[in-house]
Motif scaffolding. Structure first.
Motif, short mmCIF file in Angstrom:
data_model
loop_
_atom_site.label_atom_id
_atom_site.label_comp_id
_atom_site.label_asym_id
_atom_site.label_seq_id
_atom_site.Cartn_x
_atom_site.Cartn_y
_atom_site.Cartn_z
N ALA A 32 0.83 -1.21 0.00
CA ALA A 32 0.00 0.00 0.00
C ALA A 32 0.86 1.26 0.00
O ALA A 32 0.56 2.23 -0.70
N VAL A 33 1.94 1.24 0.78
CA VAL A 33 2.86 2.38 0.81
C VAL A 33 3.44 2.62 -0.57
O VAL A 33 3.49 3.76 -1.06
N TRP A 34 3.86 1.55 -1.23
CA TRP A 34 4.45 1.69 -2.56
C TRP A 34 3.44 2.27 -3.56
O TRP A 34 3.77 3.16 -4.34
N ARG A 35 2.23 1.76 -3.53
CA ARG A 35 1.22 2.23 -4.48
C ARG A 35 0.93 3.71 -4.29
O ARG A 35 0.79 4.45 -5.28
N LEU A 36 0.84 4.14 -3.06
CA LEU A 36 0.60 5.56 -2.80
C LEU A 36 1.80 6.40 -3.19
O LEU A 36 1.66 7.45 -3.84
N ARG A 37 2.97 5.96 -2.81
CA ARG A 37 4.19 6.69 -3.15
C ARG A 37 4.35 6.84 -4.66
O ARG A 37 4.68 7.92 -5.17
N SER A 38 4.11 5.76 -5.38
CA SER A 38 4.31 5.79 -6.82
C SER A 38 3.34 6.71 -7.53
O SER A 38 3.57 7.13 -8.67
N ARG A 39 2.25 7.06 -6.86
CA ARG A 39 1.24 7.97 -7.42
C ARG A 39 1.31 9.36 -6.79
O ARG A 39 0.34 10.11 -6.84
N ALA A 40 2.43 9.67 -6.20
CA ALA A 40 2.70 11.00 -5.63
C ALA A 40 1.89 11.30 -4.38
O ALA A 40 1.69 12.46 -4.04
N CYS A 41 1.43 10.27 -3.68
CA CYS A 41 0.66 10.46 -2.45
C CYS A 41 1.56 10.16 -1.24
O CYS A 41 1.29 9.25 -0.44
N TRP A 42 2.62 10.94 -1.11
CA TRP A 42 3.62 10.65 -0.07
C TRP A 42 3.06 10.82 1.33
O TRP A 42 3.38 10.03 2.22
N THR A 43 2.26 11.83 1.57
CA THR A 43 1.71 12.05 2.90
C THR A 43 0.81 10.90 3.32
O THR A 43 0.88 10.43 4.46
N ASP A 44 -0.02 10.43 2.40
CA ASP A 44 -0.88 9.28 2.69
C ASP A 44 -0.06 8.02 2.95
O ASP A 44 -0.38 7.23 3.84
#
Length: 257
Positions: free
Chosen positions: A21-33
C-alpha cells in the motif's frame, strides 16, 4: 533494514500488505498518505517515513517542516551505525533538496551529513548504494563536478545491480545517461534513458515515469521526441503537476512569427 524506503519494496506479490500500500501511494505522488500508514516507533519505520516525506519535498517543493520533524524522530530512534548512517543520508538529501530548490542554502550541511553517513555505512553494505547515488547528485548539481558525479553514480549502479534494487538502478541509469548526453554521447544516453524508463514502467513507478519519458525525448529525434514529451505531459497533468521541476522541461517552445 533502514534503507528500504528508497528501494522497490512493496512491488512484489509476496510483500507485506502495508508495504504494498505504501508503494502504491508513493508511486502515485501520495507521499503524505503513504507516510500515514507507517507508525514511527522503530528506527526502520521512522526512517522509511522520513524518506517518503523528503522525497515529497524534492518532487513538490513543499512539506519541508513535516520532513524535518520526521527526520528528527528518526535520528532520535537510530541506535546502530546502520541506522545512524541512514538517518544522516536522509539529512543530507533533505539539505540537498532545499538547496537545489533555492529554499535555503544548505549545501555545507548536505556535504557534512553525507560525509557522516559515509563514515557510518561501510563499502559493500546495502545502504551504501543509495548514499553513493546521493553523493553523485551533490557533485553533479551543487558542486558542478561531472567527473566526481560519474564515479559516484557508477559505484551506486554497480551496488544497485549487486543488491537487486531496480528502483535505484533506474535512477543511476538516468543520471549516467544525462552526463553522457551532455558530452555528446547520444547513443549511450538513449540506451541509459530507455533502461530507466523500462524499469520504472515495470515497477509501476508512475511519479518517476514522466521524468524518464522527458529525458529519453531529449536523446531522440523527431517525431519520437515529441511523442515522448506529450506522454510525459499527460502523466504530469494526471499527477497534478508533479514533479514541479518538470514543468520547465515540458513547456512547449514559443511559436515564431
Amino acid at each position: 533494514m533502514a534503507h528500504t524506503a528508497m528501494s522497490g519494496i512493496g512491488t512484489s506479490a509476496g510483500d507485506d500488505p502495508v508495504q504494498t500500500a505504501v508503494w502504491r501511494l508513493r508511486s502515485r505522488a501520495c507521499w503524505t498518505d503513504a507516510a500515514a500508514l507507517l507508525d514511527p516507533v522503530t528506527a526502520a519505520s521512522a526512517l522509511q517515513r522520513t524518506a517518503l516525506l523528503v522525497e515529497k519535498c524534492l518532487y513538490t517543493e513543499q512539506g519541508w517542516d513535516e520532513a524535518e520533524d520526521a527526520l528528527r524522530t528518526a535520528e532520535a530512534l537510530a541506535h546502530t551505525d546502520d541506522e545512524r548512517g541512514a538517518a544522516a543520508c536522509e539529512r543530507g538529501y533533505l539539505a540537498y533538496a532545499a538547496t537545489l530548490h533555492s529554499v535555503r542554502d544548505r549545501a555545507d550541511e548536505a556535504r557534512a551529513a553525507l560525509g557522516r553517513a559515509a563514515a557510518l555505512i561501510p563499502p559493500g553494505a546495502v545502504g551504501r548504494a543509495l548514499l553513493d547515488f546521493r553523493r553523485g547528485l551533490l557533485a553533479e548539481n551543487l558542486t558542478r563536478s561531472p567527473q566526481a558525479a560519474r564515479a559516484a553514480y557508477r559505484r551506486a549502479h554497480a551496488a544497485a545491480t549487486a543488491h537487486s534494487d531496480p528502483l535505484l538502478l533506474s535512477s543511476t541509469w538516468r543520471h549516467l545517461a544525462g552526463l553522457a548526453l551532455r558530452e555528446g554521447e547520444v547513443a549511450e544516453a538513449r540506451h541509459g534513458f530507455a533502461e530507466s524508463l523500462r524499469i520504472r514502467e515495470e515497477l509501476g513507478y508512475l511519479v518517476g515515469t514522466a521524468p524518464a519519458l522527458a529525458s529519453l525525448a531529449d536523446a531522440e529525434a523527431e517525431p519520437e521526441a515529441s511523442r515522448l514529451r506529450e506522454e510525459a505531459r499527460r502523466l504530469f497533468r494526471l499527477l497534478g503537476g508533479v514533479p514541479t521541476w518538470l514543468a520547465r522541461q515540458l513547456t512547449p517552445p514559443a511559436a515564431t512569427a
